[in-house]
Design a protein around this motif. Structure first.
Motif, PDB file in Angstrom:
ATOM      1  N   ALA A  50       0.879  -1.175   0.000  1.00 30.63           N
ATOM      2  CA  ALA A  50       0.000   0.000   0.000  1.00 30.63           C
ATOM      3  C   ALA A  50       0.912   1.218   0.000  1.00 30.63           C
ATOM      4  N   TRP A  51       0.758   2.058  -0.996  1.00 35.49           N
ATOM      5  CA  TRP A  51       1.615   3.242  -1.127  1.00 35.49           C
ATOM      6  C   TRP A  51       1.053   4.452  -0.399  1.00 35.49           C
ATOM      7  N   THR A  52      -0.244   4.483  -0.196  1.00 33.43           N
ATOM      8  CA  THR A  52      -0.888   5.630   0.457  1.00 33.43           C
ATOM      9  C   THR A  52      -1.903   5.123   1.476  1.00 33.43           C
ATOM     10  N   GLY A  53      -2.327   6.029   2.361  1.00 29.33           N
ATOM     11  CA  GLY A  53      -3.375   5.705   3.316  1.00 29.33           C
ATOM     12  C   GLY A  53      -2.960   4.719   4.389  1.00 29.33           C
ATOM     13  N   THR A  54      -1.677   4.656   4.704  1.00 24.72           N
ATOM     14  CA  THR A  54      -1.190   3.695   5.688  1.00 24.72           C
ATOM     15  C   THR A  54      -1.105   4.326   7.075  1.00 24.72           C
ATOM     16  N   HIS A  55      -0.997   3.493   8.078  1.00 27.06           N
ATOM     17  CA  HIS A  55      -1.002   3.950   9.469  1.00 27.06           C
ATOM     18  C   HIS A  55       0.164   4.892   9.779  1.00 27.06           C
ATOM     19  N   LEU A  56       1.339   4.606   9.238  1.00 28.76           N
ATOM     20  CA  LEU A  56       2.517   5.420   9.534  1.00 28.76           C
ATOM     21  C   LEU A  56       2.849   6.431   8.438  1.00 28.76           C
ATOM     22  N   GLY A  57       2.057   6.457   7.383  1.00 24.74           N
ATOM     23  CA  GLY A  57       2.334   7.380   6.287  1.00 24.74           C
ATOM     24  C   GLY A  57       3.500   6.944   5.416  1.00 24.74           C
ATOM     25  N   VAL A 138     -12.443  -9.966  12.300  1.00 25.38           N
ATOM     26  CA  VAL A 138     -11.087  -9.864  12.826  1.00 25.38           C
ATOM     27  C   VAL A 138     -11.138  -9.426  14.283  1.00 25.38           C
ATOM     28  N   ASP A 139     -10.161  -9.874  15.032  1.00 21.46           N
ATOM     29  CA  ASP A 139      -9.986  -9.466  16.413  1.00 21.46           C
ATOM     30  C   ASP A 139      -8.503  -9.646  16.725  1.00 21.46           C
ATOM     31  N   ASP A 140      -7.737  -8.582  16.588  1.00 23.46           N
ATOM     32  CA  ASP A 140      -6.292  -8.678  16.700  1.00 23.46           C
ATOM     33  C   ASP A 140      -5.717  -7.320  17.081  1.00 23.46           C
ATOM     34  N   SER A 141      -4.498  -7.348  17.569  1.00 24.39           N
ATOM     35  CA  SER A 141      -3.740  -6.124  17.795  1.00 24.39           C
ATOM     36  C   SER A 141      -2.496  -6.205  16.925  1.00 24.39           C
ATOM     37  N   LEU A 142      -2.224  -5.140  16.215  1.00 29.33           N
ATOM     38  CA  LEU A 142      -1.093  -5.103  15.286  1.00 29.33           C
ATOM     39  C   LEU A 142       0.033  -4.243  15.826  1.00 29.33           C
ATOM     40  N   VAL A 143       1.234  -4.759  15.704  1.00 25.18           N
ATOM     41  CA  VAL A 143       2.440  -4.035  16.058  1.00 25.18           C
ATOM     42  C   VAL A 143       3.076  -3.576  14.764  1.00 25.18           C
ATOM     43  N   TYR A 144       3.431  -2.295  14.703  1.00 21.04           N
ATOM     44  CA  TYR A 144       4.031  -1.753  13.489  1.00 21.04           C
ATOM     45  C   TYR A 144       5.552  -1.780  13.564  1.00 21.04           C
ATOM     46  N   LEU A 145       6.150  -2.222  12.485  1.00 18.91           N
ATOM     47  CA  LEU A 145       7.600  -2.306  12.353  1.00 18.91           C
ATOM     48  C   LEU A 145       8.031  -1.450  11.175  1.00 18.91           C
ATOM     49  N   VAL A 146       9.239  -0.913  11.237  1.00 19.27           N
ATOM     50  CA  VAL A 146       9.781  -0.097  10.157  1.00 19.27           C
ATOM     51  C   VAL A 146      11.199  -0.537   9.839  1.00 19.27           C
ATOM     52  N   LYS A 147      11.616  -0.176   8.646  1.00 16.12           N
ATOM     53  CA  LYS A 147      12.988  -0.436   8.221  1.00 16.12           C
ATOM     54  C   LYS A 147      13.465   0.743   7.395  1.00 16.12           C
TER      55      LYS A 147
END
Length: 149
Positions: A50-57, A138-147
């Motif tokens: 996804a190039w746009t509209g993401t949680h971290l931009g 869905v029923d989940d918690s997501l952890v965001y990772l970056v590189k």
């Protein structure tokens, strides 16, 4: 040998017959890219960017799916290909999310590939979401990772 390439319209029927392209058409072609891993002439995995509209931009790798060729480097190749696509579009970082409680193999893989915690609180996702016109619970918690690329 595995080859990774962007999904082409002419390959859609072949790929869709073997892999669930749940996010197909979700954001439009200019806002997303499906990468397909091929072994010989068979699709064996995919990753969605996804190039746009993401949680971290940032560009976000989503929907990595490798049903049969696990532990053969396919997810690694898909991830590297997504990183190259992001670099090619001028991005210096890329993100992804993993389940906070489950999917330990994915968390281990992404740590090996240089992804680190993004420093944001986990995001709770619950209820019904639409994927490719179909509802999923869905029923989940997501952890965001970056590189950094």
């Amino acid at each position: 040998m595995i080859r990774v390439a962007e999904l082409k319209a002419t390959e859609l029927e072949t790929v869709d017959g073997r892999l669930p392209l749940n996010r197909l058409g979700e954001n439009g072609e200019e806002h997303s890219t499906y990468l397909i891993a091929w072994k010989d002439a068979q699709p064996v995995g995919h990753a969605y960017i996804a190039w746009t509209g993401t949680h971290l931009g940032l560009p976000e790798i989503q929907d990595v799916f490798v049903p049969e060729e696990r532990r053969h480097g396919v997810a690694t190749q898909l991830t590297h290909a997504a990183e190259e696509k992001a670099r090619g579009r001028g991005w210096n970082s890329i993100s992804l999310s993993v389940s906070e409680e489950g999917n330990a193999p994915a968390r281990i893989l992404y740590a090996k590939l240089g992804y680190v915690d993004a420093g944001v609180d986990p995001v709770r996702v619950s209820g019904q979401v639409m994927l490719r016109g179909r509802p999923f619970d869905v029923d989940d918690s997501l952890v965001y990772l970056v590189k950094d690329l």
